[in-house]
Design an enzyme around this catalytic site. Structure first.
Site, PDB file in Angstrom:
ATOM      1  N   HIS A 198      -6.893 -12.932  12.600  1.00 59.53           N
ATOM      2  CA  HIS A 198      -7.283 -11.733  11.852  1.00 59.53           C
ATOM      3  C   HIS A 198      -7.437 -12.000  10.342  1.00 59.53           C
ATOM      4  CE1 HIS A 198      -7.166  -9.122  15.430  1.00 59.53           C
ATOM      5  NE2 HIS A 198      -6.027  -9.660  15.607  1.00 59.53           N
ATOM      6  N   TYR A 204      -4.178 -15.905  17.679  1.00 56.34           N
ATOM      7  CA  TYR A 204      -5.018 -14.851  16.770  1.00 56.34           C
ATOM      8  C   TYR A 204      -4.634 -14.903  15.291  1.00 56.34           C
ATOM      9  CZ  TYR A 204      -4.606 -11.599  21.119  1.00 56.34           C
ATOM     10  OH  TYR A 204      -4.949 -10.980  22.483  1.00 56.34           O
ATOM     11  N   ALA A 235       1.703  -0.439  15.610  1.00 59.91           N
ATOM     12  CA  ALA A 235       0.573  -1.212  15.250  1.00 59.91           C
ATOM     13  C   ALA A 235       0.675  -2.282  16.195  1.00 59.91           C
ATOM     14  CB  ALA A 235       0.598  -1.815  13.954  1.00 59.91           C
ATOM     15  N   ASN A 236       1.987  -2.926  16.736  1.00 61.61           N
ATOM     16  CA  ASN A 236       1.611  -3.998  17.975  1.00 61.61           C
ATOM     17  C   ASN A 236       2.433  -3.370  19.051  1.00 61.61           C
ATOM     18  OD1 ASN A 236       4.253  -4.063  16.797  1.00 61.61           O
ATOM     19  ND2 ASN A 236       4.591  -5.993  17.050  1.00 61.61           N
ATOM     20  N   ARG A 242     -21.180   4.812  28.204  1.00 66.66           N
ATOM     21  CA  ARG A 242     -19.833   4.854  28.720  1.00 66.66           C
ATOM     22  C   ARG A 242     -19.456   6.247  29.190  1.00 66.66           C
ATOM     23  NH1 ARG A 242     -16.478   0.953  29.611  1.00 66.66           N
ATOM     24  NH2 ARG A 242     -14.486   1.731  29.723  1.00 66.66           N
ATOM     25  N   GLU A 269      -9.420 -13.695  18.744  1.00 67.21           N
ATOM     26  CA  GLU A 269      -9.889 -12.221  18.392  1.00 67.21           C
ATOM     27  C   GLU A 269     -11.713 -12.422  18.198  1.00 67.21           C
ATOM     28  OE1 GLU A 269      -7.927 -13.396  16.309  1.00 67.21           O
ATOM     29  OE2 GLU A 269      -8.721 -13.262  14.244  1.00 67.21           O
ATOM     30  N   ARG A 276       6.621 -12.388  22.143  1.00 64.01           N
ATOM     31  CA  ARG A 276       5.574 -13.051  23.012  1.00 64.01           C
ATOM     32  C   ARG A 276       5.604 -14.410  22.606  1.00 64.01           C
ATOM     33  NH1 ARG A 276       0.382  -9.504  21.610  1.00 64.01           N
ATOM     34  NH2 ARG A 276       1.504  -9.456  19.864  1.00 64.01           N
ATOM     35  N   SER A 325      -5.747  -4.642  24.851  1.00 63.39           N
ATOM     36  CA  SER A 325      -6.109  -3.396  24.725  1.00 63.39           C
ATOM     37  C   SER A 325      -5.733  -2.908  26.154  1.00 63.39           C
ATOM     38  CB  SER A 325      -7.441  -3.395  24.497  1.00 63.39           C
ATOM     39  OG  SER A 325      -7.997  -3.586  23.204  1.00 63.39           O
ATOM     40  N   ASP A 371     -15.868  10.510  24.345  1.00 65.08           N
ATOM     41  CA  ASP A 371     -16.519   9.360  23.715  1.00 65.08           C
ATOM     42  C   ASP A 371     -17.825   9.686  23.224  1.00 65.08           C
ATOM     43  OD1 ASP A 371     -15.789   6.143  24.158  1.00 65.08           O
ATOM     44  OD2 ASP A 371     -17.823   6.528  23.465  1.00 65.08           O
ATOM     45  N   LYS A 384       0.634 -14.946  17.207  1.00 68.44           N
ATOM     46  CA  LYS A 384       0.252 -14.320  15.902  1.00 68.44           C
ATOM     47  C   LYS A 384      -0.057 -15.351  14.800  1.00 68.44           C
ATOM     48  CE  LYS A 384       0.860 -10.463  15.334  1.00 68.44           C
ATOM     49  NZ  LYS A 384       0.053  -9.481  15.824  1.00 68.44           N
ATOM     50  N   ALA A 440      -5.159   3.443  17.602  1.00 73.50           N
ATOM     51  CA  ALA A 440      -6.069   2.686  16.553  1.00 73.50           C
ATOM     52  C   ALA A 440      -5.366   2.528  15.241  1.00 73.50           C
ATOM     53  CB  ALA A 440      -7.453   3.523  16.520  1.00 73.50           C
ATOM     54  N   ILE A 441      -4.017   2.866  14.998  1.00 72.31           N
ATOM     55  CA  ILE A 441      -3.475   2.567  13.825  1.00 72.31           C
ATOM     56  C   ILE A 441      -3.772   1.279  13.337  1.00 72.31           C
ATOM     57  CG2 ILE A 441      -1.335   1.747  15.103  1.00 72.31           C
ATOM     58  CD1 ILE A 441      -1.647   4.105  11.972  1.00 72.31           C
ATOM     59  N   ASP A 442      -3.916   0.159  14.269  1.00 73.52           N
ATOM     60  CA  ASP A 442      -4.304  -1.204  13.609  1.00 73.52           C
ATOM     61  C   ASP A 442      -5.319  -1.393  12.802  1.00 73.52           C
ATOM     62  OD1 ASP A 442      -5.724  -0.931  15.947  1.00 73.52           O
ATOM     63  OD2 ASP A 442      -5.589  -3.004  16.594  1.00 73.52           O
TER      64      ASP A 442
HETATM   65  N1  LIG Z   1      -1.635  -0.633  18.371  1.00 71.35           N
HETATM   66  C1  LIG Z   1      -1.906  -1.458  19.162  1.00 71.35           C
HETATM   67  O1  LIG Z   1      -0.917  -2.175  19.495  1.00 71.35           O
HETATM   68  C2  LIG Z   1      -3.245  -1.574  19.724  1.00 71.35           C
HETATM   69  C3  LIG Z   1      -3.418  -2.651  20.670  1.00 71.35           C
HETATM   70  C4  LIG Z   1      -4.746  -3.046  21.273  1.00 71.35           C
HETATM   71  C5  LIG Z   1      -5.969  -2.270  20.511  1.00 71.35           C
HETATM   72  N2  LIG Z   1      -5.814  -1.728  19.415  1.00 71.35           N
HETATM   73  C6  LIG Z   1      -6.758  -0.884  19.058  1.00 71.35           C
HETATM   74  O2  LIG Z   1      -7.276   0.229  19.926  1.00 71.35           O
HETATM   75  C7  LIG Z   1      -8.372   0.830  19.362  1.00 71.35           C
HETATM   76  C8  LIG Z   1      -9.365   0.675  20.672  1.00 71.35           C
HETATM   77  O3  LIG Z   1      -9.648  -0.547  21.208  1.00 71.35           O
HETATM   78  P1  LIG Z   1     -10.646  -0.645  22.415  1.00 71.35           P
HETATM   79  O4  LIG Z   1     -10.351  -2.300  22.819  1.00 71.35           O
HETATM   80  O5  LIG Z   1     -10.482   0.219  23.418  1.00 71.35           O
HETATM   81  O6  LIG Z   1     -11.937  -0.663  21.740  1.00 71.35           O
HETATM   82  P2  LIG Z   1     -13.292  -0.575  22.538  1.00 71.35           P
HETATM   83  O7  LIG Z   1     -14.422  -0.902  21.760  1.00 71.35           O
HETATM   84  O8  LIG Z   1     -13.308  -0.890  24.029  1.00 71.35           O
HETATM   85  O9  LIG Z   1     -13.425   1.249  22.781  1.00 71.35           O
HETATM   86  C9  LIG Z   1     -13.586   2.074  21.568  1.00 71.35           C
HETATM   87  C10 LIG Z   1     -14.513   3.320  22.061  1.00 71.35           C
HETATM   88  O10 LIG Z   1     -14.330   4.062  20.914  1.00 71.35           O
HETATM   89  C11 LIG Z   1     -15.535   5.019  21.224  1.00 71.35           C
HETATM   90  N3  LIG Z   1     -15.843   5.697  19.730  1.00 71.35           N
HETATM   91  C12 LIG Z   1     -16.114   5.148  18.755  1.00 71.35           C
HETATM   92  N4  LIG Z   1     -16.244   6.293  17.854  1.00 71.35           N
HETATM   93  C13 LIG Z   1     -15.863   7.446  18.355  1.00 71.35           C
HETATM   94  C14 LIG Z   1     -15.652   8.812  18.213  1.00 71.35           C
HETATM   95  N5  LIG Z   1     -15.838   9.308  16.836  1.00 71.35           N
HETATM   96  N6  LIG Z   1     -15.231   9.670  19.026  1.00 71.35           N
HETATM   97  C15 LIG Z   1     -14.820   9.070  20.392  1.00 71.35           C
HETATM   98  N7  LIG Z   1     -15.004   7.788  20.851  1.00 71.35           N
HETATM   99  C16 LIG Z   1     -15.287   7.033  19.855  1.00 71.35           C
HETATM  100  C17 LIG Z   1     -16.479   3.830  21.427  1.00 71.35           C
HETATM  101  O11 LIG Z   1     -17.769   4.317  21.992  1.00 71.35           O
HETATM  102  C18 LIG Z   1     -15.773   3.033  22.406  1.00 71.35           C
HETATM  103  O12 LIG Z   1     -16.127   3.417  23.692  1.00 71.35           O
HETATM  104  C19 LIG Z   1      -8.832  -0.676  18.223  1.00 71.35           C
HETATM  105  O13 LIG Z   1      -8.764   0.037  17.012  1.00 71.35           O
HETATM  106  C20 LIG Z   1      -7.856  -1.717  18.510  1.00 71.35           C
HETATM  107  O14 LIG Z   1      -7.623  -2.541  17.525  1.00 71.35           O
HETATM  108  C21 LIG Z   1      -4.325  -1.290  19.047  1.00 71.35           C
END
Ligand SMILES: NC(=O)c1ccc[n+]([C@@H]2O[C@H](COP(=O)([O-])OP(=O)(O)OC[C@H]3O[C@@H](n4cnc5c(N)ncnc54)[C@H](O)[C@@H]3O)[C@@H](O)[C@H]2O)c1
Length: 372
Positions: A96, A94, A299-300, A203, A118, A15, A134, A198, A75, A268-270
């Site tokens: 972090h 970003y 992770a990205n 939600r 962030e 990017r 996301s 959820d 980054k 959610a690996i990050d």
């Molecule tokens: N791997 C990647 O490249 C990458 C990219 C972007 C985001 N992410 C990650 O993805 C994850 C989600 O991000 P988001 O923007 O959707 O967050 P968000 O806050 O919009 O959504 C998270 C949801 O999880 C729900 N939740 C919490 N605990 C729960 C459980 N035990 N069971 C079911 N639901 C539960 C919450 O109520 C919420 O609705 C984050 O860890 C974020 O850092 C990773």
């Protein structure tokens, strides 16, 4: 203001911090824009396109860092980049910082004013500069999961949408936030049979109101999760507990109850991942198997679609970027408390309480930093 955009140097990062469209807007606001040669190549923007937008092309990163008053990136700055930052310079990217004491120290020592994407907020309490990534990762998750489901990749050999006479794949999305909703929409669009779990009733109500007919919703209890994980062809992990490591919602033991060749996509690996057996992978080597279950844990993820991700990030960062360039960072932050929330480091001080708490460093109140 002289705005500079260096090429990203972090491994596998394609990017770029400034799109040609953003460069054009900044130039129209009376600023000068300098982009390192080749910085946009990975996202499909060549030097000629930046020149047409009114930007100058710099021969190397050293020139960009030496001449720009504001550095715009994607980054966090790598050690070689941190060494080039200087007092009074603005860094918009970003960061972090919470898990990264070395970077935090270097930024404080550099004397830079750093605004982190962030932690910029919006009036509804959202994180508008994090949301586009996301959205990208969420929409990409079923696409990568569908690829992993193919036999040659170790998967079950199930087609997402099925065919007439053969049912579709069952997709379970755990977490119905930004990532989960986007994942569910795309999986449903591919013809899969989708359920989103959820914990938040608000939600679930929202998802039921808006997406009824496209996918089902369920409450994320331990029993409901176990039962649906056992049935699923693909599980997308998309939970977030802000500021905490992701909870482990699928144990190693549960894998033996799953269909052989089913796929876990741990977005959610990050935050450490929400499956016990997850570990972070890269775009070079994105999947691995545990007990016959394929794991995709990059992770990205947005880096895989650098062009879409760059444009989406550019759309989100343009207004704050122009505000900082037009008014200077201090006046822009004074006028907008949501932008002030992005201030992480100023003139040798840490200015974000969450980062300070995580790293045990004293924090200068962002409001006081404004009056320095
Ligand atoms: N791997 C990647 O490249 C990458 C990219 C972007 C985001 N992410 C990650 O993805 C994850 C989600 O991000 P988001 O923007 O959707 O967050 P968000 O806050 O919009 O959504 C998270 C949801 O999880 C729900 N939740 C919490 N605990 C729960 C459980 N035990 N069971 C079911 N639901 C539960 C919450 O109520 C919420 O609705 C984050 O860890 C974020 O850092 C990773």
């Amino acid at each position: 203001m002289r705005i500079g955009c260096p090429a990203e140097i972090k491994n596998q990062e394609y990017r770029v911090g400034l799109t040609p469209a953003a460069a054009r807007e900044a130039v129209a606001h009376g600023h000068t824009v300098m982009v390192e040669t080749g910085a946009g190549d990975g996202a499909g923007f060549d030097d000629a396109t930046y020149r047409l937008a009114g930007a100058d092309i710099a021969p190397d990163a050293a020139t960009v860092f030496a001449e720009a008053e504001m550095i715009v990136k994607v980054k966090e700055p790598q050690p070689a980049e941190r060494a080039r930052l200087r007092p009074g310079q603005i860094l918009f990217t970003y960061l972090h910082l919470a898990p990264d004491p070395a970077q935090t120290r270097d930024l404080m020592d550099s004397g830079v004013t750093a605004i982190a994407y962030e932690t910029v907020t919006d009036p509804r309490g959202g994180l508008p500069l994090l949301a586009p990534m996301s959205e990208v990762a969420g929409r990409l998750a079923p696409q990568m999961g569908a690829w992993a489901l193919q036999k040659a990749n170790g998967g079950r050999g199930t087609l997402m949408g099925g065919v007439p006479g053969v049912g579709p794949a069952e997709v379970l999305v755990i977490g119905g936030g930004m990532v989960g909703t986007n994942a569910a929409r795309v999986a449903a669009g591919m013809g899969a049979d989708v359920t989103v779990l959820d914990l938040s009733m608000d939600r679930l109500r929202y998802l039921d109101d808006v997406y009824r007919g496209l996918f089902r919703t369920g409450y994320s209890s331990t029993a409901a999760t176990a039962e649906r994980v056992a049935r699923a062809d693909m599980v997308v992990g998309a939970v977030l507990i802000p500021g905490a490591a992701a909870p482990k919602l699928v144990s190693r033991e549960q894998l033996s109850a799953m269909k052989p060749g089913a796929v876990l996509v741990d977005v959610a690996i990050d935050q450490g991942g929400c499956f016990e057996t997850s570990h972070a992978t890269t775009h070079d080597d994105p999947i691995f198997s545990v007990d016959g279950i394929v794991h995709y844990c990059v992770a990205n993820m947005p880096g895989a679609v650098a062009r879409t991700a760059t444009i989406a990030l550019g759309n989100a960062t343009l207004r704050p970027l122009l505000a900082i360039a037009d008014k200077g960072w201090a006046a822009a932050c004074r006028d907008d408390p949501n932008l002030l929330a992005g201030l992480n480091v100023h003139a040798g001080h840490l200015t974000n309480y969450a980062v300070g708490q995580a790293l045990g460093i004293d924090v200068l109140s962002p409001k006081l930093a404004l009056s320095e």
